[in-house]
Structure formats: structure tokens, C-alpha cells
Design a protein around this motif. Structure first.
Motif, PDB file in Angstrom:
ATOM      1  N   GLY A   1       0.785  -1.224   0.000  1.00  0.00           N
ATOM      2  CA  GLY A   1       0.000   0.000   0.000  1.00  0.00           C
ATOM      3  C   GLY A   1       0.820   1.277   0.000  1.00  0.00           C
ATOM      4  O   GLY A   1       0.274   2.370   0.050  1.00  0.00           O
ATOM      5  N   LYS A   2       2.144   1.159  -0.082  1.00  0.00           N
ATOM      6  CA  LYS A   2       3.035   2.331  -0.090  1.00  0.00           C
ATOM      7  C   LYS A   2       3.361   2.687  -1.541  1.00  0.00           C
ATOM      8  O   LYS A   2       4.503   2.609  -1.984  1.00  0.00           O
ATOM      9  CB  LYS A   2       4.292   2.023   0.718  1.00  0.00           C
ATOM     10  N   LYS A   3       2.325   3.088  -2.262  1.00  0.00           N
ATOM     11  CA  LYS A   3       2.443   3.267  -3.707  1.00  0.00           C
ATOM     12  C   LYS A   3       3.354   4.426  -4.093  1.00  0.00           C
ATOM     13  O   LYS A   3       4.111   4.323  -5.060  1.00  0.00           O
ATOM     14  CB  LYS A   3       1.060   3.402  -4.322  1.00  0.00           C
ATOM     15  N   ASP A   4       3.312   5.515  -3.355  1.00  0.00           N
ATOM     16  CA  ASP A   4       4.181   6.654  -3.675  1.00  0.00           C
ATOM     17  C   ASP A   4       5.655   6.274  -3.537  1.00  0.00           C
ATOM     18  O   ASP A   4       6.479   6.622  -4.385  1.00  0.00           O
ATOM     19  CB  ASP A   4       3.858   7.862  -2.791  1.00  0.00           C
ATOM     20  N   GLU A   5       5.976   5.544  -2.461  1.00  0.00           N
ATOM     21  CA  GLU A   5       7.366   5.098  -2.268  1.00  0.00           C
ATOM     22  C   GLU A   5       7.772   4.132  -3.375  1.00  0.00           C
ATOM     23  O   GLU A   5       8.910   4.179  -3.859  1.00  0.00           O
ATOM     24  CB  GLU A   5       7.523   4.401  -0.915  1.00  0.00           C
ATOM     25  N   ALA A   6       6.863   3.271  -3.776  1.00  0.00           N
ATOM     26  CA  ALA A   6       7.153   2.302  -4.842  1.00  0.00           C
ATOM     27  C   ALA A   6       7.446   3.033  -6.157  1.00  0.00           C
ATOM     28  O   ALA A   6       8.413   2.702  -6.852  1.00  0.00           O
ATOM     29  CB  ALA A   6       5.982   1.343  -5.021  1.00  0.00           C
ATOM     30  N   VAL A   7       6.640   4.026  -6.482  1.00  0.00           N
ATOM     31  CA  VAL A   7       6.834   4.771  -7.723  1.00  0.00           C
ATOM     32  C   VAL A   7       8.161   5.535  -7.674  1.00  0.00           C
ATOM     33  O   VAL A   7       8.897   5.581  -8.671  1.00  0.00           O
ATOM     34  CB  VAL A   7       5.643   5.714  -8.002  1.00  0.00           C
ATOM     35  N   GLU A   8       8.497   6.103  -6.530  1.00  0.00           N
ATOM     36  CA  GLU A   8       9.794   6.788  -6.391  1.00  0.00           C
ATOM     37  C   GLU A   8      10.944   5.812  -6.607  1.00  0.00           C
ATOM     38  O   GLU A   8      11.940   6.154  -7.248  1.00  0.00           O
ATOM     39  CB  GLU A   8       9.917   7.480  -5.027  1.00  0.00           C
ATOM     40  N   LYS A   9      10.815   4.605  -6.091  1.00  0.00           N
ATOM     41  CA  LYS A   9      11.853   3.587  -6.275  1.00  0.00           C
ATOM     42  C   LYS A   9      11.952   3.217  -7.753  1.00  0.00           C
ATOM     43  O   LYS A   9      13.046   3.067  -8.293  1.00  0.00           O
ATOM     44  CB  LYS A   9      11.540   2.359  -5.409  1.00  0.00           C
ATOM     45  N   LEU A  10      10.809   3.089  -8.438  1.00  0.00           N
ATOM     46  CA  LEU A  10      10.838   2.789  -9.868  1.00  0.00           C
ATOM     47  C   LEU A  10      11.529   3.900 -10.652  1.00  0.00           C
ATOM     48  O   LEU A  10      12.329   3.629 -11.557  1.00  0.00           O
ATOM     49  CB  LEU A  10       9.422   2.568 -10.398  1.00  0.00           C
ATOM     50  N   LYS A  11      11.244   5.132 -10.295  1.00  0.00           N
ATOM     51  CA  LYS A  11      11.902   6.265 -10.966  1.00  0.00           C
ATOM     52  C   LYS A  11      13.404   6.234 -10.708  1.00  0.00           C
ATOM     53  O   LYS A  11      14.205   6.520 -11.605  1.00  0.00           O
ATOM     54  CB  LYS A  11      11.298   7.585 -10.490  1.00  0.00           C
ATOM     55  N   TRP A  12      13.788   5.890  -9.487  1.00  0.00           N
ATOM     56  CA  TRP A  12      15.209   5.790  -9.147  1.00  0.00           C
ATOM     57  C   TRP A  12      15.878   4.718 -10.019  1.00  0.00           C
ATOM     58  O   TRP A  12      16.947   4.943 -10.572  1.00  0.00           O
ATOM     59  CB  TRP A  12      15.360   5.460  -7.655  1.00  0.00           C
ATOM     60  N   ILE A  13      15.223   3.559 -10.142  1.00  0.00           N
ATOM     61  CA  ILE A  13      15.770   2.470 -10.966  1.00  0.00           C
ATOM     62  C   ILE A  13      15.949   2.935 -12.403  1.00  0.00           C
ATOM     63  O   ILE A  13      16.978   2.667 -13.034  1.00  0.00           O
ATOM     64  CB  ILE A  13      14.853   1.224 -10.927  1.00  0.00           C
ATOM     65  N   SER A  14      14.943   3.639 -12.930  1.00  0.00           N
ATOM     66  CA  SER A  14      14.997   4.057 -14.336  1.00  0.00           C
ATOM     67  C   SER A  14      16.177   4.981 -14.619  1.00  0.00           C
ATOM     68  O   SER A  14      16.651   5.045 -15.747  1.00  0.00           O
ATOM     69  CB  SER A  14      13.683   4.710 -14.764  1.00  0.00           C
ATOM     70  N   GLY A  15      16.666   5.662 -13.607  1.00  0.00           N
ATOM     71  CA  GLY A  15      17.797   6.568 -13.781  1.00  0.00           C
ATOM     72  C   GLY A  15      19.163   5.920 -13.601  1.00  0.00           C
ATOM     73  O   GLY A  15      20.193   6.575 -13.782  1.00  0.00           O
ATOM     74  N   ARG A  16      19.187   4.640 -13.259  1.00  0.00           N
ATOM     75  CA  ARG A  16      20.460   3.948 -13.029  1.00  0.00           C
ATOM     76  C   ARG A  16      21.087   3.525 -14.359  1.00  0.00           C
ATOM     77  O   ARG A  16      20.399   3.262 -15.336  1.00  0.00           O
ATOM     78  CB  ARG A  16      20.288   2.705 -12.151  1.00  0.00           C
ATOM     79  N   ASP A  17      22.390   3.406 -14.347  1.00  0.00           N
ATOM     80  CA  ASP A  17      23.149   2.932 -15.497  1.00  0.00           C
ATOM     81  C   ASP A  17      23.030   1.413 -15.577  1.00  0.00           C
ATOM     82  O   ASP A  17      23.268   0.724 -14.584  1.00  0.00           O
ATOM     83  CB  ASP A  17      24.611   3.357 -15.319  1.00  0.00           C
ATOM     84  N   ASP A  18      22.684   0.893 -16.745  1.00  0.00           N
ATOM     85  CA  ASP A  18      22.568  -0.564 -16.929  1.00  0.00           C
ATOM     86  C   ASP A  18      23.869  -1.281 -16.553  1.00  0.00           C
ATOM     87  O   ASP A  18      23.851  -2.426 -16.130  1.00  0.00           O
ATOM     88  CB  ASP A  18      22.284  -0.923 -18.399  1.00  0.00           C
ATOM     89  N   ASN A  19      24.960  -0.604 -16.749  1.00  0.00           N
ATOM     90  CA  ASN A  19      26.269  -1.216 -16.571  1.00  0.00           C
ATOM     91  C   ASN A  19      26.851  -0.981 -15.175  1.00  0.00           C
ATOM     92  O   ASN A  19      28.046  -1.201 -14.969  1.00  0.00           O
ATOM     93  CB  ASN A  19      27.234  -0.663 -17.622  1.00  0.00           C
TER      94      ASN A  19
END
Length: 194
Positions: free
Chosen positions: A145-163
Motif C-alpha cells: 500500500g506504499k504506492k508513492d514510495e514504490a513509484v519513487e523507487k521505480l523512478k530511481w531504478i529508471s535513472g540507473r546505469d545498466d552497466n
């Protein structure tokens, strides 16, 4: 071989559930053989556990009351005891997924948010550059139920370098592709189909 068959089931574009099930059964068979040959082989325990767990995620109602649930618990706990860092914190990641609150919770009484969150955080601590760990944490947050935190984590992941972790480049790229879809779904509908 257990890892090989599991990875085929996980990443292969197997649209047929039966094909995936065959691959997972082979992964389980080879994992159990590895444990029989060497009772200290963490890989045998781990790949057996995640193969059983993947099957369980495909068939949650069957899994809850089956002996496979006990196999999963025994194998993943044996892997955790031998090496909690194996497969980039894999035993903790597997336990986080196992304890994650499920959609069928009212029927199966499944899920323990506290355990799921603890194991997801432990996986991130064991290997912070392995993006599956962060995706698992995001999903636990969402399901709790912590959807805002989950979305922030997803955004953080999207900004990471694949390598960021070269030996896990393939998996990290796969995770980022999933995250991109999840963020689009969320933007379009406010929901995510994990």
C-alpha cells in the motif's frame, strides 16, 4: 544446469505456460541433483528454491497447500544459511517475493509485509547495484500500500546505469525495460500490473 534452465524459463520468451513449467521442472531436478552430490552447494539449494518459487507464483492456489511450498522454504533457507550474498542477495530477494502480500490474500491468508520488507531491504544491502533487488523492494512497497514510495523507487531504478554492475548487465537491462513499462502504466492509469 539448474541455473541455466531457470534463466531460460525466466528470460526466454516462452508464451506457453507448459513450456515454462518444463524448464522449471528441469531446473528443480538439476538443483536437487547438485545438492545430493554436494550438500554444501549453495547454488543447488538456491536454484531449486527459485524454480519452485517461480512455479508457485504461476499457480498460487496450488502452491499454498502443496509440498512444493515446503521444498521452497527448506531450499531457500539452506541457501540463505550458506551464503546470503549468493546471486546478488538472491536468498533474501526470493524470501521477499515469497512473503510479499498477494492479491489472493483473502483466500490464501498469504503474505507478511514485515518479513517481505525486511528481506527486500536485506537484498538491496547485499547488492545495491543489482536492480532486481530494487524492483523487488518497489513491488513489496506497492503491494503493502506504499504506492508513492514504490513509484519513487521505480523512478530511481529508471535513472540507473545498466552497466553499474557489469556482470549483471543483462538482468539490469531487463529490469529497466520492465520499469519503463510500469512507469508508463502508472502514468496512463495510476495502476501497475506487476
Amino acid at each position: 544446469l539448474s541455473k541455466f534452465y531457470y534463466k531460460l524459463a525466466e528470460y526466454h520468451n516462452a508464451t506457453l505456460e507448459k513450456e515454462r513449467e518444463k524448464l522449471l521442472k528441469e531446473a528443480q531436478r538439476y538443483g536437487k541433483e547438485a545438492v545430493e552430490k554436494d550438500p554444501e552447494d549453495v547454488g543447488g539449494y538456491y536454484w531449486t528454491a527459485v524454480s519452485v518459487g517461480k512455479w508457485g507464483s504461476m499457480h498460487p492456489l496450488k502452491f499454498v497447500g502443496s509440498k512444493d511450498r515446503n521444498v521452497f522454504e527448506d531450499m531457500v533457507n539452506a541457501a540463505l544459511k550458506r551464503d546470503p550474498c549468493y546471486d546478488f542477495g538472491g536468498p533474501h530477494r526470493a524470501l521477499a517475493a515469497y512473503h510479499m502480500p498477494q492479491r489472493l490474500r483473502m483466500i490464501t491468508f498469504w503474505g507478511d509485509e514485515e518479513k517481505a520488507l525486511g528481506h527486500a531491504q536485506a537484498a538491496v544491502e547485499k547488492s545495491e547495484n543489482y536492480l532486481w533487488n530494487h524492483l523487488t523492494l518497489a513491488r513489496v512497497l506497492w503491494q503493502s500500500g506504499k504506492k508513492d514510495e514504490a513509484v519513487e523507487k521505480l523512478k530511481w531504478i529508471s535513472g540507473r546505469d545498466d552497466n553499474i554492475l557489469p556482470e549483471a548487465h543483462f538482468e539490469n537491462t531487463h529490469v529497466k525495460d520492465k520499469v519503463k513499462r510500469y512507469l508508463k502504466e502508472y502514468s496512463d492509469s495510476g495502476k501497475i500490473r506487476w
